[in-house]
Design a protein around this motif. Structure first.
Motif, PDB file in Angstrom:
ATOM      1  N   LYS A 260      -2.274 -33.128  -2.569  1.00  0.00           N
ATOM      2  CA  LYS A 260      -0.796 -31.814  -2.574  1.00  0.00           C
ATOM      3  C   LYS A 260       0.048 -31.603  -4.109  1.00  0.00           C
ATOM      4  O   LYS A 260      -0.310 -31.006  -4.783  1.00  0.00           O
TER       5      LYS A 260
ATOM      6  N   LEU B 116      -4.795 -36.984   1.314  1.00  0.00           N
ATOM      7  CA  LEU B 116      -3.292 -35.825   0.784  1.00  0.00           C
ATOM      8  C   LEU B 116      -2.462 -35.523   0.152  1.00  0.00           C
ATOM      9  O   LEU B 116      -1.891 -34.628  -0.479  1.00  0.00           O
ATOM     10  N   GLY B 117      -1.478 -36.854  -0.375  1.00  0.00           N
ATOM     11  CA  GLY B 117      -1.080 -36.491  -0.811  1.00  0.00           C
ATOM     12  C   GLY B 117      -0.626 -36.365  -2.655  1.00  0.00           C
ATOM     13  O   GLY B 117      -0.232 -35.668  -3.009  1.00  0.00           O
ATOM     14  N   VAL B 118      -2.089 -37.230  -2.848  1.00  0.00           N
ATOM     15  CA  VAL B 118      -2.535 -36.701  -4.458  1.00  0.00           C
ATOM     16  C   VAL B 118      -2.938 -35.381  -4.500  1.00  0.00           C
ATOM     17  O   VAL B 118      -2.335 -34.655  -5.300  1.00  0.00           O
TER      18      VAL B 118
ATOM     19  N   LEU C  93      -2.970 -34.744   8.794  1.00  0.00           N
ATOM     20  CA  LEU C  93      -2.177 -34.400   7.827  1.00  0.00           C
ATOM     21  C   LEU C  93      -1.321 -35.628   8.442  1.00  0.00           C
ATOM     22  O   LEU C  93      -0.161 -36.422   8.411  1.00  0.00           O
TER      23      LEU C  93
ATOM     24  N   HIS D 259      -9.605 -38.564  -1.269  1.00  0.00           N
ATOM     25  CA  HIS D 259      -9.094 -38.553   0.273  1.00  0.00           C
ATOM     26  C   HIS D 259      -8.074 -38.911   0.552  1.00  0.00           C
ATOM     27  O   HIS D 259      -7.644 -38.505   1.730  1.00  0.00           O
TER      28      HIS D 259
END
Lengths: 320, 310, 328
Positions: free
Chosen positions: A220, A216-218, A256, A214
């Protein structure tokens, strides 16, 4: 690179929540609803979405923990339901899973060496005399030491346990690993260690990942392509650079913009109204229409289909 | 609510303090906790004593040495109803048999019955419970409804019904008592399997290719074994009690062999003239049952990691 | 100054030894300020907040220091006196909105109970206030939703209810212990926004406990970084994120995968793991994981020292060695 390893076509999984007295389902949870996508050999395919969007259910269907309600799964070109028992066994071996909670995914009564040895033994991959050597090799691969082989899971920290879980998945030399939120239960400094380890192992063992998260950084960081799920539907698929730079589906945009970013100007946030609706009675038409800030005419009437709007960028939205 | 939170964070902290190196094995730690529980230790000591007595009596009988002061089954009508004195510590009964010798001799039967009956109900109960919990659906419904029916009938009545079908005798009493308590084990095992089954490590076991029976025996049962052991310990005490009840009703061991419940039953006409013929068997039953209960409770606490931390 | 914590020490006495979960922690919070405490598990951030509320349970306890709330030392108060302050002047919201509400009570009953224990008003007024609070925290049709049971609400809604309850007595200080950790990103954004609005509206101070540096950056005015029970760095948000000084803070910031990061390089990682609280390394507790560890670090614990309002506990910034450092 673009050789397809796994393809999923109109895959659905419904759970019956309640039945009437005849056993006929009266309320059904559509955890995964007509999802189609493909994972290429050697890539990391990220799957993001909020809790209850069906991403974990999807992962569990792929590793054969759930039987899909409908839809087809192709692995290396072969359709899963057409496989005989022996081929099915080898399919199961080729797809492994890393679980979210390192505290719950290891049997507390087994030593970590036995946990890693078990898949090798039951799949009869190696003669018994070579199993031990392989276990030590795998322990070293994930950054654990030989002398820790006979310890029990409770003697390890969360990060170390997750390493054991990774070693167990690697033990059968799988082709695809479903990583179900492998770092979300870990501390920040440990997350980076595990993510780097996953990156290295991917190179070393020529692995393909389905990376469910969940954060988004990970996603990406680790993925090549990313799919976004909302209430059981895939709403957008794109290569990661494209997705993060140019999100098209309003839900992806909101997702985002909701992430706090360090060291950038405080941006204008899209704050979504309301909560994620229940997947038992999802809104009619587009599932996101109840919260969407660009909702218009057809949204509440028809469910949008995934369309390729630019090369490799797929969106399910009436705006496109 | 706030309290839960602070308890949680304190617990996390303590777990953090416990992980990395754990010098003691789990078994040792369990033993430490058990040792601190005085009641459980008393229970354990009594159980050990009872077991020692039972084994000694049994062996001496086998090799034909009499270590009891009197032959427990030898009756001498001229010596009936002697009140407790230096010669007959617990007195003699209506047939002139030495009550002390009979009680010591009865230990053997009571323990044998307790352990065997529990072994019967445990093995069948665990099997049925595992199948019901793991399979679910119609199998589960069928097994558990049968168990519910059994539970709905008072256990002693059910045991009597079994004995009516099987016939009199100690061996039949053991089987009857064993059969009657199957539902308790089946229920416990099913319940814990249902919760353990959902654990990630069971799913992980399936992903790496384990079959059903291996999952049950290797991944599920070892994790609920402590529950079963505790229940079995407590089960022995109720089996001893049930044997006594059947003996009291004259359905258990057949004369002249000594069994506590049977002794009670046969002496009940003399409650006012020779109360000691009832009191001593009664005390024996109470002490045995109490010992197993105390030990079982202590064991439960020792096996529960949460109570161990406190 | 609203709250001043001086040399707070909280210890847990375990069988195998004493764990000092909070070790000599001092900080202040001003009216209307949002102070964040960040740290990983075992850093003592949650124990700090529970110590403030007097909620530490056996075998733990506050072993020393002062907690001055409006110049009144909370550590010297009895449980009864603390209860007057708790939920009234200082209130708290927790990480788990699922378990923090009593499942068998209606929402309105829980909030009303809190209001009526602390304010002398009638039941009718309390109900009106409850509905008003639910409205303030953004619950649609509050009068009807007040009759709901917790299980009828989603996680985000429950966190709003918790916030409404915490704010119902207009506290001067709100302690928010990981208020968004259990929530989804889009809901997290809503709750952070809510905290911000409430701060503006009631001019209350917020102590935000979190492990998420992103949340800190978005929400806080000032940050304290904790590691193994000690404050290792303290600064205002801008300074801390732009010029982190302690190697731990620097490492943490670098190890987070950022969505605006375009490189596919390996993430920076802090080696090793948080030490066992019973076997702390001698000297600085971060020394065994630190890339810039010097000999001195393994022998003595550095003091927390202040340079232009930026506090750091590290020998790299020792005043005595400053000349040497800038010379490098």
């Amino acid at each position: 690179m673009n050789e397809v390893l796994m393809k999923v076509q109109d895959l659905s999984k419904y759970f019956t929540i309640d039945t009437d007295w005849r056993g006929k389902p009266v309320s059904v949870l559509k955890a995964v609803d007509e999802v189609s996508f493909a994972i290429n050999k050697g890539e990391a395919f990220g799957l993001v979405g909020e809790s209850g969007c069906g991403k974990t259910t999807l992962g569990k269907i792929l590793v054969n923990l759930y039987t899909p309600t409908s839809g087809k799964i192709f692995f290396e070109g072969k359709e899963l339901s057409a496989l005989n028992k022996k081929q099915r066994r080898s399919y199961c071996k080729d797809i492994q899973m890393i679980f979210q909670d390192p505290y719950a995914s290891l049997n507390p009564r087994m030593t970590i060496g036995d946990i890693i040895a078990e898949p090798i033994i039951i799949n009869k991959l190696l003669p018994m005399s070579e199993v031990e050597e392989r276990v030590i090799f795998l322990l070293n691969c994930v950054g654990l030491a030989r002398h820790q082989r006979n310890r029990f899971p409770h003697e390890f920290s969360g990060g170390q346990r997750q390493r054991v879980g990774i070693a167990r998945a690697l033990a059968v030399e799988p082709k695809l690993i479903v990583c179900d939120e492998p770092v979300s239960a870990l501390d920040v400094s440990i997350q980076a260690q595990v993510l780097n380890l996953l990156d290295d192992l991917k190179e070393e063992f020529k692995l393909t990942y389905l990376f469910i998260a969940h954060g988004l950084g990970v996603v990406k960081h680790i993925s090549d392509r990313v799919g976004v799920m909302y209430l059981g539907k895939l709403v957008e698929i794109a290569p990661k650079k494209e997705l993060y730079a140019n999100p098209l589906n309003p839900y992806t945009q909101a997702l985002l913009s909701a992430i706090p970013v360090i060291n950038s100007e405080k941006k204008e946030r899209i704050i979504l109204k309301g909560d994620v609706p229940s997947p038992i009675n999802p809104p009619a038409g587009c599932r996101f229409s109840s919260r969407c800030f660009k909702e218009f005419g057809p949204c509440k009437l028809n469910t949008p289909k995934l369309k390729e709007v630019s090369p490799d960028h797929w969106v399910a939205c009436h705006l496109f | 609510m706030a309290k839960d939170n602070s308890a949680n964070s304190a617990e996390n902290l303590m777990q953090a303090a416990e992980y990395v190196e754990k010098p003691e094995s789990q078994l040792k730690e369990m033993w430490e906790t058990l040792r601190q529980n005085k009641a459980a230790v008393v229970g354990l000591v009594i159980i050990a004593l009872l077991a020692l007595i039972a084994v000694t009596v049994w062996i001496s009988e086998l090799i034909g040495i009499q270590i009891l002061p009197y032959d427990p089954n030898y009756s001498d009508m001229t010596k009936s109803f002697i009140w407790p004195n230096a010669e007959h510590w617990f007195g003699t009964d209506q047939l002139g048999r030495d009550v002390f010798s009979r009680i010591i001799d009865g230990t053997k039967i009571s323990l044998f019955v307790g352990v065997t009956a529990v072994a019967i109900s445990l093995s069948i109960g665990v099997l049925l419970g595992s199948i019901a919990g793991y399979r679910g659906g119609k199998t589960d419904a069928f097994i558990m409804r049968t168990m519910d029916v059994m539970l709905a009938i008072p256990s002693i009545l059910l045991a009597i019904a079994f004995m009516a079908a099987l016939g009199k005798g100690l061996d039949k009493a053991v089987i009857a008592i064993g059969l009657v308590s199957i539902p308790e084990y089946a229920r416990i095992v099913r319940g814990s399997i249902l919760s353990v089954k959902e654990n990630d490590y069971v799913q992980a076991a399936r992903v790496i290719g384990n079959g059903d029976s291996r999952i049950i025996f290797k991944h599920i049962l070892p994790n609920i074994i402590s529950l079963i052991v505790v229940r079995a310990t407590l089960g022995i005490s109720s089996a001893v009690l049930d044997t006594a009840a059947l003996g009291f009703l004259g359905l258990g061991v057949q004369p002249p062999f000594a069994e506590w419940g049977d002794m009670l039953g046969r002496a009940r006409g003399f409650i006012f003239t020779a109360p000691y013929t009832l009191i001593f068997p009664g005390i024996a039953i109470t002490i045995t049952v109490l010992a197993f209960n105390l030990f079982g409770d202590g064991l439960r606490d020792a096996l529960d990691p949460k109570s161990r931390i406190k | 100054m609203l709250l001043e914590v001086k040399n707070l020490r909280t210890e847990f006495k375990l069988k195998r030894g004493t764990v000092r979960a909070v070790d000599d922690v001092s900080f202040t919070i001003d009216k209307g300020e949002i102070l964040a405490i960040v740290g990983e598990s075992g850093s003592g951030k949650s124990v700090t907040s529970l110590s403030l509320m007097g909620l530490i349970q056996k075998p733990g306890g506050v072993a020393g220091g002062e907690i001055l709330f409006k110049s009144q030392d909370l550590t010297k108060l009895s449980q009864k006196e603390l209860q007057q302050i708790r939920g009234n002047k200082i209130s708290m919201i927790f990480q788990e909105p699922m378990t923090s509400l009593n499942p068998v009570w209606r929402i309105k009953d829980q909030i009303m109970e809190n209001i009526m224990t602390h304010m002398k008003i009638s039941k009718k007024e309390a109900l009106a206030r409850t509905v008003e609070m639910l409205d303030t925290v953004g619950i649609p049709s509050p009068a009807e939703r007040a009759n709901d049971y917790p299980h009828q609400m989603s996680g985000g809604m429950r966190q709003r209810v918790m916030t409404a309850m915490a704010l119902s007595c207009e506290p001067d200080l709100l302690i928010a212990d990981e208020p968004t950790t259990a929530l989804d990103v889009t809901i997290q954004a809503q709750i952070l926004e809510l905290l911000y609005q409430m701060r503006e509206k009631f001019n209350m101070a917020v102590l935000l406990i979190t492990h998420d540096l992103g949340v800190v950056y978005e929400a806080a005015d000032r940050v304290i970084v904790m590691y193994c029970g000690k404050i290792v760095e303290e600064a205002d948000v801008k300074t801390l994120f732009e010029h982190p000084q302690h190697p731990y803070t620097v490492g943490l910031l670098q190890s987070i995968p950022q969505i605006d990061n375009e490189s596919d390089e390996h993430l920076y990682m802090i080696k090793g793991m948080v030490p066992n609280p019973l076997h702390m390394p001698p000297g600085c507790s971060f020394s065994d994981r630190c890339d810039r560890c010097m000999e001195r670090c393994t022998k003595e614990m550095p003091e927390l020292q202040e340079i232009n309002g930026h506090k750091v506990r590290c020998f790299l910034y020792d005043k005595a060695e400053e000349g040497e450092l800038s010379a490098k």
